[in-house]
Design an enzyme around this catalytic site. Structure first.
Site, short mmCIF file in Angstrom:
data_model
loop_
_atom_site.label_atom_id
_atom_site.label_comp_id
_atom_site.label_asym_id
_atom_site.label_seq_id
_atom_site.Cartn_x
_atom_site.Cartn_y
_atom_site.Cartn_z
N LYS A 1 1.33 -1.47 -0.09
CA LYS A 1 -0.17 0.51 0.13
C LYS A 1 0.83 1.01 -0.22
O LYS A 1 0.41 2.05 -0.56
CB LYS A 1 -0.55 0.16 0.87
C1 LIG Z 1 -4.32 -4.77 0.62
C2 LIG Z 1 -3.27 -6.15 0.40
C3 LIG Z 1 -3.67 -7.38 -0.32
C4 LIG Z 1 -5.15 -6.62 -1.59
O1 LIG Z 1 -4.86 -5.92 -2.40
P1 LIG Z 1 -5.96 -5.34 -3.54
O2 LIG Z 1 -5.66 -4.01 -4.16
O3 LIG Z 1 -7.34 -5.13 -2.18
O4 LIG Z 1 -6.51 -6.22 -4.29
C5 LIG Z 1 -3.09 -8.85 -0.18
N1 LIG Z 1 -2.19 -8.40 0.40
C6 LIG Z 1 -1.58 -7.45 1.16
C7 LIG Z 1 -0.60 -7.49 1.99
C8 LIG Z 1 -2.24 -5.65 0.90
O5 LIG Z 1 -2.08 -5.55 2.07
#
Ligand SMILES: *Cc1c(COP(=O)(O)O)cnc(C)c1O
Length: 497
Positions: free
Chosen positions: A113
């Site tokens: 993120k």
């Molecule tokens: C948010 C997240 C995901 C999923 O990503 P999306 O964009 O919501 O599909 C997978 N792994 C981790 C560690 C995340 O923080």
């Protein structure tokens, strides 16, 4: 480049407007009206750039109301070496059987993120300026764990913004919770909601669509915005790392320029894999996009059951909490993009979703979607087994989310015989999910969560990321827990920030 809502494409807005507002007034998500393509000279330029340059170039294709200088300046700050531990921003680590781990977790909160949320504050504050907005932007975030901390880190003490994060009280890992409740900054608030992530996300959507709340905020000089992947400014920065990974693989000889790759992504809200789809539509040579889910396998069923999306099912709390989602918001954008921008169809399907909790995509649209995608899912036990074998056989330590993707990829490869080199999105540091990783490796847990970092380091000889180790010295600041029915009342907290 112009942007339209997935539910009504008649009104066109600029990128800055789409980013400043987050979600369209009709509840739809903003999408570009066309896909920019990467020309031969773009690829040539990209090959010789660092991550900051690649990010600015790719963003420039979409954010045409921002100058190249502006974007280069934001990228330099967002991906500054001190924020990414002096390492490559998004390195590709080759493993056996065609696996190429795209590590997206070297940023300040140790999850992918950060790749978008270090950039979004720059894009958002500039977008407010460009659209003549003078109110304070109040960013509301529903989080399954990682978005919350990454958004807090990105937006804390950013002038002209306030940020409020809602997380499901029992739906995040202890480390994720600790990261959020210790967040510093004068403009931040963190609230726990009794319920799961979908409850938190729906509750936040309710705030967004509550006219009285919006009017009250407006009177106080505030407006609502979003840092979830429904915001285009959150999604756009994610496209660059797939293109960057390809450039790195061409340079290392893993693939020839123009040769195809697969991309496998552990998926929750469908944002990260949608970014890969968009990269493909821009010209990235991708054979299959492989959508990996945990036990909450609503997306696997969607792809395997001819485009039937049905969220009427049990919700499970798993060892990969950031994927514990039954309403994958960004699938709406895929439906819009893959159907040739059929806004009426999307509006109709989303109506079905909100009324019945399910919908069925028309056969001709599903055919287009399924040409690009494959999908699979696995249980916690299989993910744990994957963590262990990957460590024992390849000495590579991965987290629970990434393990789901590795597992699904291995199954895909065995099932199809496809040996195309495959980028696997590695979405979090294993130290963010210490308990599950230690258990997978057969280690013994300590009682408190900070001590687990040392346990995992002791088991593997791998050092814990500095931002997680530093949590040991930080005091919790937030302990509010509310029922989802009370969520509207929490908006009043924004005034005090
Ligand atoms: C948010 C997240 C995901 C999923 O990503 P999306 O964009 O919501 O599909 C997978 N792994 C981790 C560690 C995340 O923080």
């Amino acid at each position: 480049m112009e942007y339209v809502s997935t539910r009504d494409k008649s009104r066109k807005v600029s990128a800055a407007y789409a980013i400043a507002n987050g979600i369209a007034p009709d509840g739809g998500l903003y999408c570009p009206t066309s896909f920019p393509t990467l020309a031969a000279e773009d690829w040539h330029a990209l090959a010789n750039m660092d991550y900051k340059g690649r990010s600015a170039l790719v963003l420039g294709k979409f954010l045409t109301d921002f100058s190249a200088e502006e974007l280069a300046g934001y990228a330099a700050k967002a991906y500054a070496d001190d924020k990414f531990g002096g390492k490559d921003t998004a390195p590709v680590v080759p493993l056996a059987d065609g696996k190429h781990m795209l590590e997206l977790w070297h940023g300040p909160t140790c999850a992918f993120k950060d790749m978008a949320l270090q950039m979004l504050p720059h894009l958002l504050t500039a977008s407010l300026r460009k659209t003549g907005e003078t109110r304070t932007a109040c960013i509301l975030v529903a989080t399954s764990g990682d978005t919350g901390k990454a958004a807090l880190d990105g937006f804390h003490d950013v002038e002209g913004t306030k940020i409020m994060v809602y997380y499901p009280v029992d739906g995040v890992s202890p480390m994720q919770k600790l990261q959020m409740v210790t967040q510093k900054g004068e403009n931040v608030e963190v609230v726990a909601i009794r319920g799961n992530f979908d409850d938190a996300q729906s509750a936040v959507k309710r705030i967004f669509t509550d006219e009285a709340t919006r009017a009250a905020l407006d009177r106080d000089g505030m407006m609502l915005s979003s840092a979830n992947s429904i915001n285009w400014g959150r999604l756009a920065p994610q496209i660059a790392y797939y293109i960057s990974a390809y450039c790195d693989m061409v340079q290392s000889g893993a693939v020839k320029m123009g040769g195809k790759i697969n991309i496998c992504v552990p998926t929750g809200n469908f944002g990260n894999i949608l970014a890969a789809y968009i990269a493909k539509r821009m010209g990235l040579p991708v054979n299959k996009l492989i959508c990996a889910s945990n036990r909450n396998n609503v997306l696997t069923d969607f792809f395997k059951k001819n485009g039937t999306y049905d969220k009427n099912r049990d919700f499970y709390t798993t060892s990969s909490p950031s994927m514990d989602i039954l309403i994958s918001s960004n699938l709406e954008r895929l439906l819009f993009m893959a159907s040739g921008q059929d806004d009426r169809m999307v509006a109709e399907l989303m109506e079905r979703l909100s009324e019945d909790g399910s919908y069925q995509v028309a056969a001709e649209v599903f055919e287009k979607i399924s040409a690009d995608f494959d999908a699979g899912c696995c249980e916690d036990a299989q993910a744990a087994e994957t963590i262990r074998t990957l460590w024992e056989q390849e000495h590579y330590l991965c987290d629970t989310h990434t393990a789901v993707a590795v597992r699904v990829y291995e199954e895909y490869r065995a099932r199809t015989g496809d040996e195309t080199p495959t980028v696997i999105a590695s979405t979090a540091s294993p130290f963010k999910f210490c308990r599950a990783v230690i258990e997978a490796l057969g280690g013994t847990l300590e009682r408190d969560d900070i001590s687990q970092l040392a346990v995992l380091s002791g088991l593997t000889g791998v050092e814990a990321p500095a931002p997680l180790a530093a949590l040991a010295d930080q005091a919790p600041r937030f302990d509010r827990v509310v029922d989802k029915a009370e969520i509207l009342s929490t908006v009043a907290l924004l005034k005090g920030l």
